[in-house]
Design an enzyme around this catalytic site. Structure first.
Site, PDB file in Angstrom:
ATOM      1  NE  ARG A 166      -4.122  -1.754   0.359  1.00  0.00           N
ATOM      2  CZ  ARG A 166      -4.089  -3.069   0.105  1.00  0.00           C
ATOM      3  NH1 ARG A 166      -3.015  -3.630  -0.425  1.00  0.00           N
ATOM      4  NH2 ARG A 166      -5.139  -3.818   0.342  1.00  0.00           N
ATOM      5  CB  SER A 238      -8.390  -1.573   4.974  1.00  0.00           C
ATOM      6  OG  SER A 238      -8.817  -2.830   4.522  1.00  0.00           O
ATOM      7  CD  GLU A 335      -5.276   0.972   2.895  1.00  0.00           C
ATOM      8  OE1 GLU A 335      -5.656   1.921   2.183  1.00  0.00           O
ATOM      9  OE2 GLU A 335      -5.781  -0.154   2.877  1.00  0.00           O
TER      10      GLU A 335
END
Ligand code: EPU
Length: 339
Positions: A166, A238, A335
């Protein structure tokens, strides 16, 4: 500078419609650009007026916790060009999921595990989007960007993008430095499904000859059953990354919790743990704090029940990460980009 090209500049723009969290913060200025000349004029306007630049695609991985004092640029560059039988050059403003559907309809394979990820093509390499055992980095050939510091277009080959979980060079760079214009992907003309992710593999018989089309439908099914549709309830997927911890720490946690989902990394020296599981164990699934909350079916997904501010969601996230730190000694990292 051509005033006509700045005609769609909005002052004091409400951002709720531009992000999937749907929180009401304002940008000092916002502009949607449909082509390169419009983009260059927008960047020039920001430079002349000493405004910070931030680019949004579909705002599916960002939480505004305060008003943004600069210029938000919404990149609407479109187009899918097939440069060779397996090479595509795609405008940053194309919708990611539409691209996945386009590739399958044109017998190009590889993106099926990444179906239904909200967002634009331009955002995909920044975040190195990933799901169900596949990350976009494996398909990236080159990323074309406009470097706002050098005021010129640059190409980054895959290795230069410095992809990680990510993460990428573009995400680590100062905000607003690189504006992704186009992404070149190298796909496959042979159907070779990736079924390494347990929740996906268990949908098929072990000896079944599975097609990309079937994987696509299975991934859409799983996502629809687990993750809230941002058009229905505000969220950004998320909220935290899955934490990576030492083998030693993992052993301590797994002694007391045999069921902890974890994946060994680097010869077993480190483990990637499920943040959702940690949050679930800490009792967060389905909880509410005023208008902000945690999704009923997934403890890693924060939701806006309607009317929550960015701060409401951020405060809930802080409470959640402190409780995981307290219970497991693990510091969760967001995130989602917090602005
Ligand atoms: N789990 C729980 N409680 C929950 C939810 C999940 O205990 O409330 C457990 C599940 O049983 C499973 C494990 O946690 O054993 C992992 O759950 P899941 O398969 O849903 O995946 P995840 O690790 O939570 C990651 C990505 C998702 C991606 C899925 C599928 C991150 C931060 N998230 O989620 O990506 O779709 O894997 O590959 O890496 C996103 O980035 O926004 C995103 C949604």
């Amino acid at each position: 500078m051509s005033e006509a090209r700045l005609s769609n500049l909005i002052e004091n723009a409400p951002l709720d419609a531009y992000t999937t969290f749907g929180v009401k913060q304002y940008a000092h200025f916002l502009i949607e650009v449909n082509n390169l000349p419009e983009l260059y004029v927008a960047v020039e306007f920001a430079r002349d007026n000493h405004l910070e630049v931030m680019v949004l695609g579909s705002g599916s991985n960002v939480l505004f916790v305060r008003d943004f004092p600069g210029l938000i640029i919404i990149v609407r560059l479109t187009g899918i060009v097939q440069e060779s039988p397996t090479r595509l050059r795609i405008g940053a403003g194309e919708d990611w999921h539409n691209l996945v559907k386009w590739t399958l309809a044109n017998n190009l394979f590889g993106l099926e595990n990444l179906a239904l990820i909200p967002g634009t093509v331009g955002a995909a390499p920044i975040q190195n989007i990933g799901a169900y055992g596949v990350e976009i980095e494996r398909f990236v050939k080159r990323v074309h960007v406009f470097d706002t510091h050098l005021a010129k277009n640059l190409d980054f080959e895959r290795d230069a993008c410095d992809f990680a979980y990510r993460d990428s060079l573009f995400k680590r760079a100062p905000r607003g430095r690189y504006i992704v214009l186009e992404v070149e992907l190298e796909l496959s003309d042979s159907d070779a499904p990736v079924l390494t992710y347990p929740a996906l593999a268990e949908r098929f018989d072990a000896d079944e000859q599975v097609t990309a089309e079937q994987v696509y439908h299975a991934v859409c099914d799983i996502r629809r059953s687990k993750l809230p549709d941002p058009k229905v309830v505000g969220n950004a997927g998320s909220f935290f990354k899955n934490p990576v911890i030492s083998a030693e720490k993992f052993l301590k946690i797994s002694e007391k919790n045999e069921d902890v989902p974890a994946f060994p990394l680097e010869n077993g020296d480190f483990y990637k743990l499920s943040a959702a599981w940690l949050l679930d164990k800490a009792g967060w699934k389905g909880r509410k704090r005023g208008l902000a909350g945690v999704f009923d079916h997934h403890a890693l997904v924060l939701v806006n029940h309607g009317g929550a501010t960015g701060e409401d969601i951020f405060l809930l996230a802080q409470e959640m990460s402190s409780s995981v730190l307290h219970k497991f000694g693990i510091a969760l990292q967001p995130e989602v980009l917090i602005v």
